[in-house]
Write a protein that holds these residues in place. Structure first.
Motif, PDB file in Angstrom:
ATOM      1  N   CYS A   1      -3.654   0.697 -39.437  1.00  0.00           N
ATOM      2  CA  CYS A   1      -3.460   1.535 -38.256  1.00  0.00           C
ATOM      3  C   CYS A   1      -4.258   2.815 -38.473  1.00  0.00           C
ATOM      4  O   CYS A   1      -4.264   3.369 -39.570  1.00  0.00           O
ATOM      5  CB  CYS A   1      -1.985   1.879 -38.069  1.00  0.00           C
ATOM      6  SG  CYS A   1      -0.928   0.443 -37.803  1.00  0.00           S
TER       7      CYS A   1
ATOM      8  N   ARG B   1       0.900   3.458 -35.507  1.00  0.00           N
ATOM      9  CA  ARG B   1       1.777   2.598 -36.303  1.00  0.00           C
ATOM     10  C   ARG B   1       3.211   2.647 -35.771  1.00  0.00           C
ATOM     11  O   ARG B   1       3.880   1.618 -35.645  1.00  0.00           O
ATOM     12  CB  ARG B   1       1.769   3.010 -37.772  1.00  0.00           C
ATOM     13  CG  ARG B   1       2.631   2.121 -38.658  1.00  0.00           C
ATOM     14  CD  ARG B   1       2.656   2.606 -40.101  1.00  0.00           C
ATOM     15  NE  ARG B   1       3.399   1.675 -40.945  1.00  0.00           N
ATOM     16  CZ  ARG B   1       4.727   1.668 -41.070  1.00  0.00           C
ATOM     17  NH1 ARG B   1       5.461   2.578 -40.410  1.00  0.00           N
ATOM     18  NH2 ARG B   1       5.322   0.768 -41.837  1.00  0.00           N
ATOM     19  N   GLU B   2       3.679   3.823 -35.438  1.00  0.00           N
ATOM     20  CA  GLU B   2       5.047   3.972 -34.933  1.00  0.00           C
ATOM     21  C   GLU B   2       5.254   3.164 -33.662  1.00  0.00           C
ATOM     22  O   GLU B   2       6.281   2.492 -33.495  1.00  0.00           O
ATOM     23  CB  GLU B   2       5.326   5.452 -34.679  1.00  0.00           C
ATOM     24  CG  GLU B   2       6.740   5.752 -34.209  1.00  0.00           C
ATOM     25  CD  GLU B   2       6.985   7.233 -34.007  1.00  0.00           C
ATOM     26  OE1 GLU B   2       8.008   7.582 -33.373  1.00  0.00           O
ATOM     27  OE2 GLU B   2       6.167   8.048 -34.466  1.00  0.00           O
TER      28      GLU B   2
ATOM     29  N   ALA C   1       6.509  -4.205 -39.978  1.00  0.00           N
ATOM     30  CA  ALA C   1       6.253  -2.876 -40.534  1.00  0.00           C
ATOM     31  C   ALA C   1       5.645  -2.940 -41.927  1.00  0.00           C
ATOM     32  O   ALA C   1       4.807  -2.103 -42.288  1.00  0.00           O
ATOM     33  CB  ALA C   1       7.547  -2.068 -40.560  1.00  0.00           C
ATOM     34  N   GLU C   2       6.054  -3.951 -42.702  1.00  0.00           N
ATOM     35  CA  GLU C   2       5.585  -4.032 -44.082  1.00  0.00           C
ATOM     36  C   GLU C   2       4.095  -4.358 -44.188  1.00  0.00           C
ATOM     37  O   GLU C   2       3.489  -4.180 -45.247  1.00  0.00           O
ATOM     38  CB  GLU C   2       6.391  -5.071 -44.857  1.00  0.00           C
ATOM     39  CG  GLU C   2       6.166  -6.526 -44.459  1.00  0.00           C
ATOM     40  CD  GLU C   2       6.936  -6.969 -43.208  1.00  0.00           C
ATOM     41  OE1 GLU C   2       6.865  -8.151 -42.852  1.00  0.00           O
ATOM     42  OE2 GLU C   2       7.608  -6.101 -42.597  1.00  0.00           O
ATOM     43  N   ARG C   3       3.503  -4.820 -43.107  1.00  0.00           N
ATOM     44  CA  ARG C   3       2.077  -5.162 -43.127  1.00  0.00           C
ATOM     45  C   ARG C   3       1.201  -4.076 -42.515  1.00  0.00           C
ATOM     46  O   ARG C   3      -0.027  -4.188 -42.524  1.00  0.00           O
ATOM     47  CB  ARG C   3       1.828  -6.481 -42.381  1.00  0.00           C
ATOM     48  CG  ARG C   3       2.448  -7.698 -43.059  1.00  0.00           C
ATOM     49  CD  ARG C   3       2.283  -8.950 -42.210  1.00  0.00           C
ATOM     50  NE  ARG C   3       2.970 -10.081 -42.825  1.00  0.00           N
ATOM     51  CZ  ARG C   3       2.364 -11.113 -43.396  1.00  0.00           C
ATOM     52  NH1 ARG C   3       1.046 -11.164 -43.431  1.00  0.00           N
ATOM     53  NH2 ARG C   3       3.057 -12.093 -43.924  1.00  0.00           N
ATOM     54  N   LEU C   4       1.809  -3.036 -41.959  1.00  0.00           N
ATOM     55  CA  LEU C   4       1.061  -1.986 -41.277  1.00  0.00           C
ATOM     56  C   LEU C   4       0.967  -0.740 -42.147  1.00  0.00           C
ATOM     57  O   LEU C   4       1.992  -0.180 -42.559  1.00  0.00           O
ATOM     58  CB  LEU C   4       1.731  -1.610 -39.944  1.00  0.00           C
ATOM     59  CG  LEU C   4       1.362  -2.461 -38.722  1.00  0.00           C
ATOM     60  CD1 LEU C   4       1.919  -3.870 -38.849  1.00  0.00           C
ATOM     61  CD2 LEU C   4       1.872  -1.814 -37.443  1.00  0.00           C
TER      62      LEU C   4
ATOM     63  N   VAL D   1       5.184  -0.698 -34.579  1.00  0.00           N
ATOM     64  CA  VAL D   1       6.412  -1.121 -35.256  1.00  0.00           C
ATOM     65  C   VAL D   1       7.561  -1.205 -34.252  1.00  0.00           C
ATOM     66  O   VAL D   1       8.352  -2.163 -34.258  1.00  0.00           O
ATOM     67  CB  VAL D   1       6.761  -0.162 -36.406  1.00  0.00           C
ATOM     68  CG1 VAL D   1       8.154  -0.450 -36.952  1.00  0.00           C
ATOM     69  CG2 VAL D   1       5.735  -0.293 -37.536  1.00  0.00           C
TER      70      VAL D   1
ATOM     71  N   TRP E   1       0.266 -11.930 -36.672  1.00  0.00           N
ATOM     72  CA  TRP E   1       1.284 -11.194 -37.418  1.00  0.00           C
ATOM     73  C   TRP E   1       1.618 -11.836 -38.762  1.00  0.00           C
ATOM     74  O   TRP E   1       2.169 -11.183 -39.646  1.00  0.00           O
ATOM     75  CB  TRP E   1       2.544 -11.042 -36.567  1.00  0.00           C
ATOM     76  CG  TRP E   1       2.322 -10.168 -35.358  1.00  0.00           C
ATOM     77  CD1 TRP E   1       1.135  -9.683 -34.885  1.00  0.00           C
ATOM     78  CD2 TRP E   1       3.315  -9.685 -34.456  1.00  0.00           C
ATOM     79  NE1 TRP E   1       1.330  -8.941 -33.756  1.00  0.00           N
ATOM     80  CE2 TRP E   1       2.649  -8.918 -33.455  1.00  0.00           C
ATOM     81  CE3 TRP E   1       4.706  -9.834 -34.370  1.00  0.00           C
ATOM     82  CZ2 TRP E   1       3.332  -8.291 -32.414  1.00  0.00           C
ATOM     83  CZ3 TRP E   1       5.380  -9.203 -33.336  1.00  0.00           C
ATOM     84  CH2 TRP E   1       4.697  -8.452 -32.363  1.00  0.00           C
TER      85      TRP E   1
END
Length: 395
Positions: free
Chosen positions: A177, A183-184, A193-196, A187, A169
């Motif tokens: 994703c 992705r949802e 979240a900022e990396r996905l 997260v 991470w």
């Protein structure tokens, strides 16, 4: 740019959408003038290993020092701009992240499944969706033997998840994703979240599209419970015929059961594993492609392949399928796990709106899932990762 692709290939006798994606993307990058090199292992190698090597293999699933050292040498000599990781299980391990960190090379990783939050990567157990380990230590996975039905076999994967979660991470600049639905879920399970970012897979134009109404309903893929093989058999028996045969192509744990069910029937054919060209032909001759998965698919390659051929799909209304199939426009969605709902949607799909939905599906393919769209998203993700490593805004 110069990219190094890291991937542990799945066994050759099993159809693997993940292997196909790796092959397609590396070819796409090379054709566009980028320099691509592969750092690979193949699960087929395990069969040829000595017994002592096989015995210690589970210990190297969480961390493989030899792989780290080998990749470190390659990074030192080759100096890629970015490393793109796909699968590291079972022969590579997350030690590849340490080699990249030591070399100061930015990393992107495609998340083809849910291995970041689930030991076997499926979010599926005993015939239903399971998120017991999503925000906690994967003790339930070991207790239930979620990998191959064995607690012992699950331990290395669970250990890797616990020991390497922070490394993943923080060590990956961008996670790709392959659907917004995936992705949802990730997260919500605590991933940063900022990396996905969402980067759908693409599909090569098959060069052939359906003409007419099609000849059959097609199931193409792994013959497993989570792919809905049992559900499809139940639904087809309830359907009582729609004037089209069901064709099933692929292999997997349920193939013998499917073959017995199909044997002697006029309305069902089981073909086994088929080549890529044969699969394209089967899709182009389909009235409908069916994807009744009971697990939360992260993408749906066969659905997009059907779209490329101008064929509508009937798919389960969960996971990524809801964003790939525009219900009533490019295909139809059925209630997940419900054989009656699946049977009803198959009957509806074969009706008068079939060709209209197929044409609409082809248009969506041309807008969203072509190689050009795939290349733009892939290179854009690489550039963002490189810019982040350099402390500069992405172009």
């Amino acid at each position: 740019m110069k990219a190094l692709v890291v991937h542990n290939r799945y066994r050759a006798e099993q159809p693997s959408g993940e292997n196909n994606v790796v092959d397609q993307e590396t070819a796409l990058l090379a054709e566009a003038g980028h320099e691509v090199r592969l750092f690979e292992r193949r699960s087929d190698e395990i069969a040829g290993m000595s017994l002592p090597r096989k015995a210690v293999l589970p210990l190297r699933v969480p961390w493989n020092r030899a792989v780290r050292a080998e990749l470190a040498r390659l990074l030192r000599d080759d100096r890629p701009d970015v490393v793109h990781i796909h699968n590291t299980f079972p022969l590579l391990s997350p030690s590849v992240l340490a080699a990249c960190a030591d070399a100061g090379v930015p990393v992107v990783a495609t998340l083809h499944n849910y291995t970041q939050i689930c030991a076997p990567g499926t979010l599926y157990r005993d015939g239903h969706v399971c998120t017991d380990c999503a925000r906690r230590a994967p003790i339930p996975a070991v207790r239930h033997g979620c990998y191959r039905g064995s607690a012992l076999a699950t331990v290395p994967m669970a250990a890797s998840l616990v020991l390497n979660r922070k490394r993943w991470w923080t060590g990956v600049s961008r996670f790709f994703c392959i659907s917004a639905a995936q992705r949802e879920i990730l997260v919500a399970a605590g991933m940063p979240a900022e990396r996905l970012v969402v980067k759908h897979n693409y599909v090569d134009d098959p060069g052939k599209t359906r003409t007419g109404a099609g000849e059959h309903v097609l199931f193409l893929g792994r013959i497993t419970a989570e792919k809905g093989a049992g559900l499809l058999m139940d639904a087809w028996d309830r359907l009582g015929g729609i004037g089209l045969p069901l064709v099933i192509a692929g292999s997997g744990p349920m193939q013998d059961e499917v073959a017995r069910w199909a044997d002697g029937r006029d309305d069902v054919s089981y073909l086994g594993l088929r080549s890529k060209e044969e699969c394209r032909d089967l899709i182009a001759r389909s009235n409908t492609v069916v994807a009744p998965s009971t697990w939360l698919e992260t993408f749906g390659l066969v659905i997009v392949e059907a779209m490329a051929a101008g064929v509508p799909a009937v798919a389960a209304a969960h996971g990524a399928f809801g964003e790939l199939v525009d219900d009533g426009v490019t295909g139809l969605l059925h209630e997940p796990g419900n054989a009656d709902s699946l049977a009803a949607r198959l009957r509806e799909a074969a009706g008068e709106r079939n060709q209209e939905m197929g044409l609409a599906a082809r248009l969506v393919y041309e807008q969203e899932f072509t190689p050009k769209a795939g290349l733009d998203r892939l290179v854009g993700g690489y550039r963002a990762a490189i810019a982040a490593a350099e402390g500069a805004p992405a172009e």
